[in-house]
Every structure is written in C-alpha cells, then in structure tokens.
Design a protein around this motif. Structure first.
Motif, PDB file in Angstrom:
ATOM      1  N   GLY A 191       0.836   6.679  -6.746  1.00 13.40           N
ATOM      2  CA  GLY A 191      -0.380   7.465  -6.991  1.00 13.40           C
ATOM      3  C   GLY A 191      -0.111   8.953  -6.954  1.00 13.40           C
ATOM      4  N   VAL A 192       0.668   9.391  -5.967  1.00 10.62           N
ATOM      5  CA  VAL A 192       1.026  10.807  -5.872  1.00 10.62           C
ATOM      6  C   VAL A 192       1.875  11.223  -7.069  1.00 10.62           C
ATOM      7  N   SER A 193       2.855  10.380  -7.440  1.00 10.70           N
ATOM      8  CA  SER A 193       3.740  10.698  -8.572  1.00 10.70           C
ATOM      9  C   SER A 193       2.970  10.778  -9.881  1.00 10.70           C
ATOM     10  N   ILE A 194       2.063   9.818 -10.093  1.00 12.03           N
ATOM     11  CA  ILE A 194       1.253   9.828 -11.322  1.00 12.03           C
ATOM     12  C   ILE A 194       0.390  11.074 -11.377  1.00 12.03           C
TER      13      ILE A 194
ATOM     14  N   ASP B 262       6.305  14.651   3.305  1.00  4.40           N
ATOM     15  CA  ASP B 262       7.471  15.295   3.900  1.00  4.40           C
ATOM     16  C   ASP B 262       8.623  14.303   4.039  1.00  4.40           C
ATOM     17  N   SER B 263       9.719  14.743   4.632  1.00  6.61           N
ATOM     18  CA  SER B 263      10.924  13.909   4.725  1.00  6.61           C
ATOM     19  C   SER B 263      10.711  12.660   5.571  1.00  6.61           C
ATOM     20  N   ASN B 264       9.732  12.678   6.447  1.00 10.35           N
ATOM     21  CA  ASN B 264       9.468  11.532   7.321  1.00 10.35           C
ATOM     22  C   ASN B 264       8.485  10.538   6.715  1.00 10.35           C
ATOM     23  N   SER B 265       7.917  10.870   5.584  1.00  9.93           N
ATOM     24  CA  SER B 265       6.915   9.995   4.974  1.00  9.93           C
ATOM     25  C   SER B 265       7.591   8.795   4.301  1.00  9.93           C
ATOM     26  N   PRO B 266       7.096   7.589   4.539  1.00 10.61           N
ATOM     27  CA  PRO B 266       7.663   6.406   3.855  1.00 10.61           C
ATOM     28  C   PRO B 266       7.378   6.405   2.348  1.00 10.61           C
ATOM     29  N   MET B 267       6.464   7.259   1.922  1.00 10.39           N
ATOM     30  CA  MET B 267       6.106   7.315   0.505  1.00 10.39           C
ATOM     31  C   MET B 267       7.077   8.165  -0.309  1.00 10.39           C
ATOM     32  N   LEU B 268       7.881   9.023   0.372  1.00  8.42           N
ATOM     33  CA  LEU B 268       8.692  10.007  -0.353  1.00  8.42           C
ATOM     34  C   LEU B 268       9.714   9.363  -1.278  1.00  8.42           C
ATOM     35  N   LYS B 269      10.488   8.391  -0.790  1.00  9.59           N
ATOM     36  CA  LYS B 269      11.557   7.803  -1.598  1.00  9.59           C
ATOM     37  C   LYS B 269      11.041   7.106  -2.849  1.00  9.59           C
ATOM     38  N   PRO B 270      10.068   6.150  -2.740  1.00  9.33           N
ATOM     39  CA  PRO B 270       9.570   5.513  -3.975  1.00  9.33           C
ATOM     40  C   PRO B 270       8.862   6.490  -4.895  1.00  9.33           C
ATOM     41  N   ALA B 271       8.197   7.492  -4.320  1.00  9.44           N
ATOM     42  CA  ALA B 271       7.495   8.483  -5.155  1.00  9.44           C
ATOM     43  C   ALA B 271       8.484   9.312  -5.962  1.00  9.44           C
TER      44      ALA B 271
ATOM     45  N   VAL C 203       8.993  -0.212  -8.392  1.00  7.85           N
ATOM     46  CA  VAL C 203       8.318   0.938  -8.998  1.00  7.85           C
ATOM     47  C   VAL C 203       9.163   1.542 -10.118  1.00  7.85           C
ATOM     48  N   SER C 204      10.477   1.398 -10.050  1.00 10.25           N
ATOM     49  CA  SER C 204      11.338   1.903 -11.130  1.00 10.25           C
ATOM     50  C   SER C 204      11.070   1.133 -12.417  1.00 10.25           C
TER      51      SER C 204
ATOM     52  N   PRO D 263       0.802  -1.227   0.000  1.00  4.97           N
ATOM     53  CA  PRO D 263       0.000   0.000   0.000  1.00  4.97           C
ATOM     54  C   PRO D 263       0.830   1.271   0.000  1.00  4.97           C
ATOM     55  N   VAL D 264       2.024   1.222   0.606  1.00  8.20           N
ATOM     56  CA  VAL D 264       2.887   2.415   0.615  1.00  8.20           C
ATOM     57  C   VAL D 264       3.350   2.742  -0.797  1.00  8.20           C
ATOM     58  N   GLU D 265       3.811   1.708  -1.524  1.00  6.28           N
ATOM     59  CA  GLU D 265       4.245   1.915  -2.911  1.00  6.28           C
ATOM     60  C   GLU D 265       3.087   2.364  -3.790  1.00  6.28           C
ATOM     61  N   LEU D 266       1.902   1.779  -3.561  1.00  6.84           N
ATOM     62  CA  LEU D 266       0.721   2.170  -4.340  1.00  6.84           C
ATOM     63  C   LEU D 266       0.392   3.639  -4.126  1.00  6.84           C
TER      64      LEU D 266
END
Length: 501
Positions: A60-63, A179-188, A247-248, A53-56
C-alpha cells in the motif's frame, strides 16, 4: 448567472440529444478504461491481502509512492496533450473542409468547361480524377504535431522516473514512516523498485491515450486497457503463489501488462496519425512543456496532499495503513469514474473554443457537471450499500475491518463532491485555463495540509478522512469561483448570456 446556468435544467441532463450522445460516446469508453485499472489494482490488493497484513500495508505504501510520482508527470502530460490535440484536430478538420469546398468549386468550374469544350469520355476521366483526390484526402492520416511531441516527452520522463525511484526508494519509504525497524520496509522496497521498471510503459501509454482522447477516439484505449489488465489478473496468482514470488510477482505482472498496453496503443495510433513530423521544428515541445509545467505545480500540490495523508496513516501503524489503503483504493477507484465525463468535457470544450463556438462551450460545461453530480450521488449509494460487505474480500484481519467500517461513511458521502471536483478539472483544461488551475490548487493544498496535521493529530484515522473531505470541497469551490466571476477564458459570458439561454 453563470452558476445558475451550470445547474439549470438538471432534470434534462440525461436527454439523448446530439450533445448528450457525443458526451456518451467519449465518456463511456473512457470511464470503462479508467475503471479497469483501479479494478485490477483492487484485485492485486485482494491477492496481496491474503499473504498477510504486513505485506498488504507495505505494498500500500509502495503503490501510494509510485502512483503519486507517476501522477506528477502523467496528469500534466495527458491533460495538455488532450487539449492541444483537440485544438489541432479541430483546426485540421476546418482546414480540410475548406480544402474540400475549394476543390468542389474548382470541380464545378471544370465540369462546365468540360461540357462546353470536350467530349463526355474526357469529362468522366476528369471527374474520376477529382473523386480519387477527395477519397485520398479523406483517408489520409491526421497530421497532429502534439501527438508525436507528447510521446517523445513521455518516453524521456518514463526513463527519468525509473531512475529516480530506483535510487530514492528507501528514502521515500522512510519519509512515508517506514524506518529500518519496520517489518514493512523490506517488502515495500522490493515491490517499489521492481514496479519502477514499468514507469516508461505507463507514461507512454497515458500520453498515447491523451492523443486518442484529443481526437475523440476513446474506444481504442479501452480495448488495450482491458487486454492488459486481464493479462495482469491472470498472471497474478501464477507469479505470486504458484511461482512463490509473493509481492515481487505482483510487481512483475503489472510491468508486463503495462508494456502490453503501450505497444497496442502505439500500433493503433500509427494507423491514424502521422507520428514523424517533417522536421524537428514541427514538434510542439514548447507548448507542452510550458502548460505542462503549470499543471505540474497543480499535480505536485495534489500529490503532496494524498501522499501526506498516506504518510500520516502509516505513522499510526500497519493496521491503520492497511485500512487506509483499502479505503483509499475504493475512494479513488469509484471517484475516477467521473474522469470519463471530465475527458469528454475537455475534448468537446477545447474543440468548441478552437472553433469559437461559445454557446457549445457553456452547454457542454453545464451538461458534464450535471452528469457528474448525478454520477456522484449514484456512486455514494452503491459504496455505502456494498462496501460493508465487500471489504472482507481484501482482508480477514478484524482490527483492519473495524477501521474500514469507520472510513466507509466518508468514502461514500464524498462521492458527489469528488465527481464534481474531477469534472471541474476537465472543464478548466478544456478552456486551457492551466494557470488558474495551478495557482488555485496551491491555495487548496496549503489549507488541506494544515487540516491534515491538525485533524490527524487529534482524531487519528477519522481526522485524516475529514481532512480529505475538506480538500475535495475546496477543489469544487475553486472551479465554481472561476466561472462564477466570469474571469479568464470565461469572460465571453459577459456578452453572451442571451444566446446561451
């Protein structure tokens, strides 16, 4: 009266008359091509959803960012290109018909002179020469300056978009609530940066599709899109799971498919249209940039509304964003089917305006709007019936599924509204009413932004979808107002009620 005319005789909207068949020949391939891309995105989403779900949520944000940035350049360029190419193609067709008529008159005079003055062999030679000239005239490539102009502009915009996203990926994601603490930031950030390298191909392919739409050839873009999207679907599991790129891998496969589509379209277009004008003065940069800027204002307003809704969902957590992303993908995928009718209406109306055929303008506008309403009602039933069962294809997370069930009624109920809103855009673009389209959307956006902040803060996930429903309803009202008040390019209706009935 204009509004009554738009929806009168809706029972005959599916009649297979000449106008109905022309709309079908343009809209069906366009609809299938437009449906292919969202379906490929849905499959991407399904693959990514099984990573986690984190990667999804991150993708989602990146798309959302990539699509909205792309729309800022793509929609103005494609819309203006379609109208200008349709007008130039109609003018070229009229000029060709006039040239053929003059040649026939000259040939007729030549025939009389030959019959009186020379032998039959000379007559046959002269006739054969004339036939060869006509055949050459019919088989020559079309000269449409807007076509090459749009491709050049698209190439420049694509490179600029790539550079923009690469250097602003992290700030854009921060704006979206990561933000920097979000687990979604790096894959996004990883997905968005890689995906940006496909921007030139995306914009060039869409500019080329605008040319094909203008010349009423929507089958070629369909074939190219199907090949590209099938390539994407086949490569997705290979890059994501076999090569373990995650995701890459999804981003890389999308880039490959987009460059394949653009190359196929450019190769096909060179067979039909002259892409190198005799001199730089023949380029139509001025017209495209002027009208494109107006539509840029409109698309920026639309983009801000959709991006803001995604941002507000992301601020409520990864679970809410994941559910919103799935609902939004389905909402846009089904609603964009109406764009096929919008493209048909735009091409036919632009051509009819160029020829001064106002009766066909109004008949075409009425027919595509009626078909849009019917399509929306059908989509509403399908989505409401199938989405409760189909959402498990995208995720197995129970919390995400629970939120999706809340969004389903809104996604389904707004289908007729969305369809009419998209078709009204095509009608206005066909009339080259770009100024009104821009300013009216600014007003709609201001009211939508207020609704999004108020309703999301009080009702959360549900409030976002109520605000989006209000947003699409306001877009319909803007389209109805222009024609209903018989203003702008529709002022011809003041003197043409009787012939149009």
């Amino acid at each position: 009266m204009p509004l009554l005319m738009l929806f009168s005789g809706i029972r005959n909207a599916l009649t297979k008359d000449e106008l109905g068949l022309e709309i079908l020949q343009i809209s069906l391939p366009t609809t299938l091509a437009l449906a292919a891309d969202p379906i490929a995105s849905l499959i991407d989403t399904a693959f990514i959803g099984h990573i986690g779900p984190v990667e999804l949520a991150a993708v989602g944000v990146s798309i959302a960012i990539f699509n909205q940035v792309s729309k800022i350049t793509i929609i103005p360029l494609v819309s203006v290109t379609t109208s200008l190419v349709a007008e130039e193609d109609a003018a070229g067709e009229a000029q060709t018909q006039q040239s053929e008529k003059e040649m026939l008159i000259k040939a007729s005079s030549l025939n009389l002179h030959i019959e009186d003055c020379i032998e039959q062999a000379d007559y046959e030679f002269s006739s054969a020469t004339y036939i060869d000239k006509v055949a050459k005239l019919e088989h020559d490539k079309s000269y449409i300056p807007s076509a090459s102009s749009a491709i050049v502009i698209g190439s420049v915009l694509g490179v600029l978009q790539t550079l923009l996203i690469i250097f602003t990926a992290k700030p854009l994601l921060n704006y979206m609530g990561l933000d920097s603490n979000s687990p979604m930031l790096k894959p996004a950030q990883q997905y968005l940066t890689l995906r940006s390298f496909g921007a030139p191909a995306v914009i060039i392919s869409m500019a080329t599709q605008g040319v094909f739409r203008g010349i009423k050839d929507t089958k070629t873009p369909l074939y190219a899109t199907i090949v590209g999207d099938l390539t994407n679907i086949i490569l997705d599991p290979i890059f994501m799971f076999i090569l373990r790129l995650g995701v890459s891998g999804a981003a890389i496969t999308h880039i490959i498919s987009q460059y394949l589509i653009s190359l196929m379209l450019l190769w096909s277009l060179t067979k039909q249209v002259i892409l190198l004008p005799p001199s730089i003065r023949d380029f139509q940069f001025g017209k495209i940039l002027k009208n494109g800027f107006l539509l840029l204002v409109k698309v920026a307003s639309v983009t801000f509304c959709v991006t803001l809704s995604a941002s507000l969902a992301a601020r409520q957590g990864s679970t809410t964003m994941a559910a919103f992303q799935i609902c939004l993908q389905i909402w846009m995928a089904t609603s964009l089917l109406a764009d096929g009718l919008a493209v048909a209406g735009q091409a036919i109306i632009a051509s009819a305006f160029a020829k001064g055929d106002y009766r066909k303008v109004m008949l075409s506008a009425a027919r595509v709007l009626q078909l849009g309403l019917i399509l929306g009602l059908v989509l509403s039933i399908i989505v409401f019936s199938l989405l409760p069962f189909g959402c498990r294809l995208f995720t197995n997370d129970n919390n995400v599924l629970q939120l999706i069930s809340i969004g389903i009624p809104y996604v389904a109920a707004t289908q007729p509204i969305n369809a009419l809103a998209f078709v009204f855009d095509g009608v206005n673009y066909g009339a080259s009413d770009f100024t009104y389209s821009a300013y009216s959307m600014v007003m709609v956006a201001l009211m939508t932004i207020f609704s999004l902040y108020m309703l999301s803060s009080s009702l959360g996930f549900t409030g976002i979808w109520i605000a989006l429903s209000i947003y699409m309803t306001l877009r319909i009202f803007a389209g109805l107002w222009r024609i209903g008040t018989v203003s702008g390019p529709w002022s011809f209706l003041k003197e043409n009620y009787a012939p149009l009935q």
